[in-house]
Design a protein around this motif. Structure first.
Motif, PDB file in Angstrom:
ATOM      1  N   UNK A 667       0.847  -1.185   0.000  1.00  0.00           N
ATOM      2  CA  UNK A 667       0.000   0.000   0.000  1.00  0.00           C
ATOM      3  C   UNK A 667       0.884   1.236   0.000  1.00  0.00           C
ATOM      4  N   UNK A 668       0.278   2.371  -0.306  1.00  0.00           N
ATOM      5  CA  UNK A 668       0.997   3.638  -0.361  1.00  0.00           C
ATOM      6  C   UNK A 668       0.644   4.466   0.863  1.00  0.00           C
ATOM      7  N   UNK A 669       1.655   5.026   1.528  1.00  0.00           N
ATOM      8  CA  UNK A 669       1.439   5.794   2.751  1.00  0.00           C
ATOM      9  C   UNK A 669       2.297   7.060   2.716  1.00  0.00           C
ATOM     10  N   UNK A 670       1.734   8.143   3.184  1.00  0.00           N
ATOM     11  CA  UNK A 670       2.485   9.399   3.258  1.00  0.00           C
ATOM     12  C   UNK A 670       3.633   9.266   4.256  1.00  0.00           C
ATOM     13  N   UNK A 671       4.789   9.840   3.921  1.00  0.00           N
ATOM     14  CA  UNK A 671       5.938   9.787   4.826  1.00  0.00           C
ATOM     15  C   UNK A 671       6.251  11.166   5.412  1.00  0.00           C
ATOM     16  N   UNK A 672       5.472  12.149   5.014  1.00  0.00           N
ATOM     17  CA  UNK A 672       5.688  13.498   5.549  1.00  0.00           C
ATOM     18  C   UNK A 672       4.577  14.423   5.105  1.00  0.00           C
ATOM     19  N   UNK A 673       4.618  15.657   5.669  1.00  0.00           N
ATOM     20  CA  UNK A 673       3.621  16.654   5.299  1.00  0.00           C
ATOM     21  C   UNK A 673       4.241  18.045   5.488  1.00  0.00           C
ATOM     22  N   UNK A 690      -3.271  25.129   4.131  1.00  0.00           N
ATOM     23  CA  UNK A 690      -3.640  23.730   3.940  1.00  0.00           C
ATOM     24  C   UNK A 690      -2.409  22.856   4.090  1.00  0.00           C
ATOM     25  N   UNK A 691      -2.663  21.542   4.175  1.00  0.00           N
ATOM     26  CA  UNK A 691      -1.586  20.576   4.363  1.00  0.00           C
ATOM     27  C   UNK A 691      -1.392  19.765   3.077  1.00  0.00           C
ATOM     28  N   UNK A 692      -0.161  19.642   2.648  1.00  0.00           N
ATOM     29  CA  UNK A 692       0.207  18.771   1.522  1.00  0.00           C
ATOM     30  C   UNK A 692       1.014  17.608   2.077  1.00  0.00           C
ATOM     31  N   UNK A 693       0.810  16.429   1.480  1.00  0.00           N
ATOM     32  CA  UNK A 693       1.465  15.220   1.979  1.00  0.00           C
ATOM     33  C   UNK A 693       2.540  14.759   0.999  1.00  0.00           C
ATOM     34  N   UNK A 694       3.575  14.159   1.546  1.00  0.00           N
ATOM     35  CA  UNK A 694       4.694  13.663   0.756  1.00  0.00           C
ATOM     36  C   UNK A 694       4.587  12.145   0.657  1.00  0.00           C
ATOM     37  N   UNK A 695       4.561  11.641  -0.571  1.00  0.00           N
ATOM     38  CA  UNK A 695       4.413  10.204  -0.790  1.00  0.00           C
ATOM     39  C   UNK A 695       5.672   9.642  -1.441  1.00  0.00           C
ATOM     40  N   UNK A 696       6.092   8.457  -1.029  1.00  0.00           N
ATOM     41  CA  UNK A 696       7.225   7.788  -1.696  1.00  0.00           C
ATOM     42  C   UNK A 696       6.711   7.053  -2.934  1.00  0.00           C
ATOM     43  N   UNK A 697       7.459   6.055  -3.411  1.00  0.00           N
ATOM     44  CA  UNK A 697       7.026   5.264  -4.563  1.00  0.00           C
ATOM     45  C   UNK A 697       5.689   4.565  -4.258  1.00  0.00           C
ATOM     46  N   UNK A 698       4.910   4.315  -5.292  1.00  0.00           N
ATOM     47  CA  UNK A 698       3.603   3.681  -5.159  1.00  0.00           C
ATOM     48  C   UNK A 698       3.755   2.268  -4.591  1.00  0.00           C
ATOM     49  N   UNK A 740      -7.481  -4.238   7.190  1.00  0.00           N
ATOM     50  CA  UNK A 740      -8.330  -4.033   6.020  1.00  0.00           C
ATOM     51  C   UNK A 740      -7.806  -2.839   5.225  1.00  0.00           C
ATOM     52  N   UNK A 741      -7.483  -1.763   5.946  1.00  0.00           N
ATOM     53  CA  UNK A 741      -6.770  -0.633   5.355  1.00  0.00           C
ATOM     54  C   UNK A 741      -6.127   0.167   6.474  1.00  0.00           C
ATOM     55  N   UNK A 742      -5.226   1.086   6.104  1.00  0.00           N
ATOM     56  CA  UNK A 742      -4.553   1.959   7.060  1.00  0.00           C
ATOM     57  C   UNK A 742      -4.919   3.414   6.763  1.00  0.00           C
ATOM     58  N   UNK A 743      -4.862   4.229   7.802  1.00  0.00           N
ATOM     59  CA  UNK A 743      -5.104   5.661   7.616  1.00  0.00           C
ATOM     60  C   UNK A 743      -4.299   6.433   8.658  1.00  0.00           C
ATOM     61  N   UNK A 744      -4.034   7.707   8.341  1.00  0.00           N
ATOM     62  CA  UNK A 744      -3.289   8.589   9.230  1.00  0.00           C
ATOM     63  C   UNK A 744      -4.256   9.519   9.959  1.00  0.00           C
ATOM     64  N   UNK A 745      -3.973   9.741  11.254  1.00  0.00           N
ATOM     65  CA  UNK A 745      -4.801  10.658  12.041  1.00  0.00           C
ATOM     66  C   UNK A 745      -3.980  11.106  13.252  1.00  0.00           C
ATOM     67  N   UNK A 746      -4.486  12.112  13.935  1.00  0.00           N
ATOM     68  CA  UNK A 746      -3.799  12.606  15.127  1.00  0.00           C
ATOM     69  C   UNK A 746      -4.340  11.911  16.366  1.00  0.00           C
ATOM     70  N   UNK A 752       0.795  12.920  14.883  1.00  0.00           N
ATOM     71  CA  UNK A 752       0.378  12.245  13.654  1.00  0.00           C
ATOM     72  C   UNK A 752       0.741  10.763  13.743  1.00  0.00           C
ATOM     73  N   UNK A 753      -0.279   9.883  13.620  1.00  0.00           N
ATOM     74  CA  UNK A 753      -0.045   8.451  13.819  1.00  0.00           C
ATOM     75  C   UNK A 753      -0.737   7.636  12.736  1.00  0.00           C
ATOM     76  N   UNK A 754      -0.225   6.411  12.563  1.00  0.00           N
ATOM     77  CA  UNK A 754      -0.806   5.465  11.614  1.00  0.00           C
ATOM     78  C   UNK A 754      -1.764   4.542  12.374  1.00  0.00           C
ATOM     79  N   UNK A 755      -2.984   4.390  11.836  1.00  0.00           N
ATOM     80  CA  UNK A 755      -3.991   3.535  12.449  1.00  0.00           C
ATOM     81  C   UNK A 755      -4.403   2.439  11.470  1.00  0.00           C
TER      82      UNK A 755
END
Length: 772
Positions: A667-673, A690-698, A740-746, A752-755
Motif C-alpha cells: 500500500x501507499x502511505x504518506x511519509x511526511x507533510x 492547507x496541508x500537503x502530503x509527501x508520498x514515496x514510490x507507489x 483491512x486498510x490503514x489511515x493517518x490521524x492525530x 500524527x499516527x498510523x492507524x
C-alpha cells in the motif's frame, strides 16, 4: 513459436502409426438421479489405458479389436463398476454409478488420470467438499473454497474475488453452463453468486488453458449446474445467518426430461432497515440480494439432447434519509446484477463424433440514483453502466482413436457496451423542468473466434495438447486480429510420476475499470478500442506431479507477461470518467508475474484435506504512474499458506478446519507533510493554510501479515422427512485483527499516527438444512 507449433501439429498428425482399434463410447450417470457425471474415469484394465468424461458426461475410449476387456468406471463418491466387453466392433456402453464412500481405489484411479493427461494448473473442486468447509456466516461458497488452492487470492478479507497468478478480477473467464458472468459477488463482495446446492461441477484452469477457452488473460472458472433429477422429485432447503435458500428438482417425464429450480436470498433486509432506523433515527438502510437458477433438459433420443439454462441475480442497496419536512423523501438506491440464459443442443453423430451448439445471452448492469421529492417537486439523478452480450457457438469433438482427439469450434459475440452515462430529470407541480441525458454513448462491438485443439498421444509416456485460436474483434471501424497458440505437454515417467510444461498466449478484448471504494461495486466494463487496445498475455509453466501412497503432490512454476493493461489516471474515478472515459485512463500498461505453487492433497481415509503454498511476485508499470517505474500490484502477496483438514468422526459427524496465512499486501502511505499557502487566502496563519502530503514510490509499504483459523462441525441425521444437517462454524477463532486498510490521524496529544482498520472479528454462525 507459432510456426513451430503448427509444424509439430501437422507432423504428428501424419506421423503417428495406429493399430486397428474399435471405439467404446457412452455416458456416465448417477444411478439415483440420472445426473451426468463430469470427470468420471474410464479405464481399460486389460490394456492399461484410461480417459475421463467431458463436460456432458460423455466418453470415447479406443480398445484393440477382438479382445475381451475389463472396462472400469470410477468417480469420487460413487461405487466402482466394471464391465466385461468383447471388442469385436465399436459399441455404446453407458455406466450408471451408485453412491458410495470415497474408497482409496477410486482416488488412485482419479490421481493416475492426472498423471496421464496434459492438464496443468487445473483444480477440480467437488461441491460436496465445499459444503464441509468452514463458512463465513454459515454460507458455503465455492469461490472462497477456490481461494484456498495455490496461485489464487481473494483480495480483501472475506471477499469472494479471484486474483489468479497476478491477474485482475476482470481477467478470469467465469462460465456458468458455458455462459460468461461479468460480476460474481453479492453483499459488497462477501458472498458469491453461485448457489452451491444448484451446482454439479466446478473446475479452475490457472492460465494453461486449451484452445477452446479464450477471451481472458489469467484463468477459466468453468461452473456447471445440475441438470435436474431424472428419477424422482427431490429438494433441499437451508437457512443460515446470511441467507435462506430452496431447491427442487425432478422428472417431467421419467428418464426423458427433467427440471431444476433454486432460489436464494438475504432475508434479513427488513431487520437491518429497522435496526438502522432505531440506531440512527434519521437514517435507514435497506439491503437485500437474491439469486434464481433454473434448468430444463430433455433427451430427444439416444443421439440428441437439449438444455435450457437460466440465472437471474440482483443486489438492492437503498439508504433513505428522514427529515423534519413533511412529505420530503431522500433515497439513494443502488442496484446491480446479472441475467443470463442459454439453449444448448448436444448431438452424438456416431461413436467418434460429438457436437455441442449453444445460443446465449448475458447481461450485467449497475444503476446508482439519487431520488428527492416533496409536495411540489421531484428530482432524479442516475448513473447507469453495463454490458449486454448476444452469442452463438458451435463445437465438434472427433476422437479418431486414443492417440488422436480433435476439437474444433467457432463462436460469434455481439457486445453492447454502456460505458457510463447520466440521466437527470426534475418536475415541479407536474411540469417538466429538466430531462436530460449525458455521458458516453453506447459502443457496439463484434467478436468472432475459431479454434482447433488436438490431443495427441505419441505412446504410453508422451502426449500433447496442441491448439491454435484465432481472435477477430471489430469496434468503431477498427479490426483487431490475433493468433493464440497453445501447447501443453506431458511426459509420464511411470504410473505415479509425470512432468508437464505449457506455453499459452491469450487476448482480451474488453477492459474493466474499477474504483477502489470499499463496499459497493462500481465496475465499468469498456471495450478495447484504438486507444485502449486489446490486452495480451504470454505464460510459460512447468510442473512436477507425483503420487505417494495416499497423497498427491504437485509443484508448478510459472512466468507471465501482460501488455496493453489500462487503469484510471491518478485523481480520476468512474464518475469523472463517464464524461470521456478514454481520456481519463492510462494505457499500454505492462504486468509481470512469476511464482512457485506447491499442493499436497489427501482424499481418502477419515482425515482428508490439503496443504498449499504459493510464492508470487507481481508488478504493474504505466508511463504516467509512479514516474514510469514498475510497482507492486495491489494484490501482490509474496507468501501464502493454506491448510485445510476434514475429519469424518462417523457417518453423522464431520469436523473441518482451515488456516490461512498471507504476507502483507502493498500500500501507499504518506511519509511526511508540509503546510502550503492558499493563494486566495494569502496568509500563513494556521487557520489559513492547507496541508500537503509527501508520498514515496507507489505501494512501497507492506501491511501486517494476514492469518486466521476457521472451524466447523456438521451433524447429519436421517429423519422422517429426509436428511437434516446442522452446521456450526466459527470464523477467525482466535480473533485476529487483520488489516483491512490503514489511515493517518492525530492522537490525543495531537501527534500524527498510523492507524489500522480491521473488518472481521471472531464470528460464530449456524445453519440448518433439510434434504428431502
Amino acid at each position: 513459436m507459432k510456426k513451430i507449433i503448427l509444424s509439430v501439429l501437422v507432423l504428428l498428425n501424419f506421423g503417428v502409426v495406429f493399430s486397428q482399434k474399435v471405439q467404446i463410447s457412452g455416458y456416465v450417470s448417477d444411478f439415483e438421479s440420472g445426473e451426468r457425471l463430469i470427470g468420471a474415469v474410464i479405464t481399460d484394465l486389460t490394456n492399461d489405458n484410461s480417459i475421463s468424461t467431458n463436460s456432458y458426461g460423455y466418453f470415447i475410449i479406443d480398445c484393440p479389436i477382438n479382445q475381451e476387456i475389463k472396462l472400469q468406471c470410477s468417480f469420487i463418491g460413487f461405487k466402482q463398476t466394471t464391465k466385461i466387453i468383447k471388442t469385436d466392433k465399436s459399441q455404446i456402453c453407458n455406466f450408471d454409478l451408485k453412491s458410495d464412500i470415497a474408497i482409496e481405489e477410486v482416488i488412485v484411479s482419479a490421481d493416475k488420470q492426472k498423471i496421464s493427461n496434459t492438464e496443468m494448473g487445473t483444480i477440480s473442486m467437488p461441491v460436496s467438499q465445499v459444503k464441509l468447509l468452514p463458512a463465513l456466516g454459515g454460507e458455503s461458497d465455492i469461490l472462497k473454497a477456490i481461494q484456498m488452492v495455490p496461485g489464487v487470492l481473494g483480495g480483501t478479507e472475506g471477499s469472494s474475488g479471484l486474483y489468479v497468478r497476478g491477474g485482475g478480477i476482470d481477467q478470469n473467464l467465469i462460465l456458468l453452463d458455458d455462459v460468461p458472468l461479468y460480476y460474481v459477488n453479492h453483499l459488497g463482495g462477501f458472498v458469491s453468486t453461485f448457489n452451491s446446492d444448484a451446482l454439479n461441477d466446478v473446475k479452475l484452469i490457472k492460465g494453461s488453458s486449451p484452445a477452446r477457452y479464450g477471451g481472458r488473460l489469467s484463468s477459466v472458472l468453468d461452473v456447471r449446474m445440475k441438470d435436474g433429477n431424472m428419477k424422482k422429485i427431490t429438494g433441499n432447503a437451508t437457512i443460515s445467518m446470511i441467507t435462506s435458500k430452496f431447491l427442487i428438482e425432478g422428472p417431467i417425464k421419467k428418464d426423458t426430461s427433467s427440471f431444476l429450480f433454486s432460489t436464494r436470498g438475504l432475508y434479513w433486509g427488513f431487520v437491518y432497515a429497522g435496526l438502522s432506523k432505531i440506531l440512527f433515527n434519521d437514517f435507514m438502510i435497506n439491503y437485500n440480494f437474491y439469486d434464481v437458477n433454473a434448468k430444463f433438459n430433455r433427451i430427444i433420443n439416444k443421439k440428441n439432447r437439449i438444455y435450457l439454462s437460466f440465472y437471474y441475480g440482483d443486489d438492492n442497496f437503498v439508504p433513505r434519509v428522514f427529515t423534519d419536512v413533511k412529505d420530503e423523501k431522500i433515497i439513494f438506491p443502488t442496484r446491480w446484477g446479472n441475467f443470463l440464459t442459454s439453449v444448448r443442443w448436444n448431438k452424438t453423430f456416431n461413436s467418434k463424433l460429438f457436437s455441442n451448439a449453444t445460443i446465449l445471452y448475458t447481461r450485467y448492469r449497475y444503476n446508482n440514483s439519487i431520488n428527492y421529492s416533496n409536495k411540489q417537486e421531484k428530482f432524479n439523478y442516475s448513473y447507469l453502466t453495463g454490458i449486454n452480450d448476444f452469442s452463438a457457438k458451435y463445437e465438434l469433438q472427433y476422437s479418431a482413436n486414443n492417440y488422436l482427439n480433435i476439437r474444433l469450434g467457432a463462436n460469434y459475440t455481439y457486445h453492447e457496451f454502456n460505458p457510463g452515462f447520466f440521466k437527470e430529470n426534475k418536475l415541479e407541480n407536474d411540469t417538466i423542468l429538466l430531462d436530460t441525458t449525458y455521458g458516453n454513448n453506447k459502443i457496439y462491438a463484434q467478436e468472432a473466434n475459431s479454434y482447433i485443439e488436438n490431443k495427441i498421444k505419441i505412446n504410453d509416456y508422451i502426449n500433447f495438447n496442441l491448439g491454435l485460436r484465432f481472435s477477430n474483434y471489430f469496434v468503431e471501424k477498427q479490426h483487431f486480429g490475433a493468433f493464440e497458440p497453445r501447447l501443453l505437454a506431458n511426459i509420464k515417467i511411470n504410473s505415479t510420476t509425470s512432468i508437464k510444461a505449457s506455453f499459452t498466449q491469450n487476448t482480451q478484448n474488453i477492459h474493466l475499470l474499477t474504483s477502489s471504494t470499499v463496499g459497493m461495486p462500481v465496475d465499468l466494463w469498456v471495450p478495447a478500442t484504438a486507444i485502449a487496445t486489446p490486452e495480451k498475455s504470454t505464460q510459460y509453466s512447468i510442473g512436477f506431479y507425483k503420487i505417494f501412497d495416499k497423497y498427491f503432490v504437485s509443484v508448478e512454476s510459472y512466468y507471465k507477461k501482460m501488455n496493453n493493461l489500462i487503469a484510471y489516471s491518478e485523481g480520476y474515478g468512474h464518475y469523472g470518467a463517464a464524461q470521456n472515459w478514454q481520456q481519463k485512463i492510462e494505457t499500454k500498461g505492462k504486468g509481470t508475474s512469476y511464482g512457485l505453487e506447491i499442493l499436497v492433497e489427501k482424499k481418502s481415509g477419515d482425515i482428508t484435506g490439503w496443504i498449499s503454498y504459493t510464492y508470487a511476485n507481481t508488478n504493474r508499470q504505466f508511463e504516467n504512474i509512479n514516474n514510469g517505474l514498475a510497482y507492486p500490484f495491489k494484490y501482490d502477496r509474496r507468501h501464502t499458506l493454506n491448510i485445510v483438514a476434514n475429519y469424518k468422526i462417523s457417518e453423522k459427524i464431520n469436523i473441518s478446519a482451515s488456516w490461512v496465512y498471507g504476507s502483507g499486501y502493498p500500500f501507499t502511505m504518506a511519509i511526511g507533510k508540509y503546510p502550503y499557502i492558499d493563494d486566495e487566502r494569502n496568509s500563513f496563519e494556521p487557520e489559513f493554510y492547507d496541508i500537503a502530503y509527501i508520498y514515496p514510490d507507489k505501494n512501497s509499504f507492506r501491511m501486517r501479515a494476514f492469518h486466521h483459523l476457521d472451524i466447523s462441525a456438521n451433524f447429519t441425521k436421517k429423519i422422517k422427512r429426509g436428511i437434516r444437517t446442522w452446521s456450526i462454524s466459527i470464523y477467525n477463532v482466535y480473533n485476529r485483527q487483520n488489516p483491512f486498510y490503514y489511515y493517518m490521524d492525530t492522537d490525543q496529544q495531537n501527534n500524527w499516527r498510523l492507524y489500522q482498520q480491521s473488518l472481521f472479528p471472531i464470528i460464530p454462525s449456524i445453519s440448518y438444512s433439510l434434504k428431502f
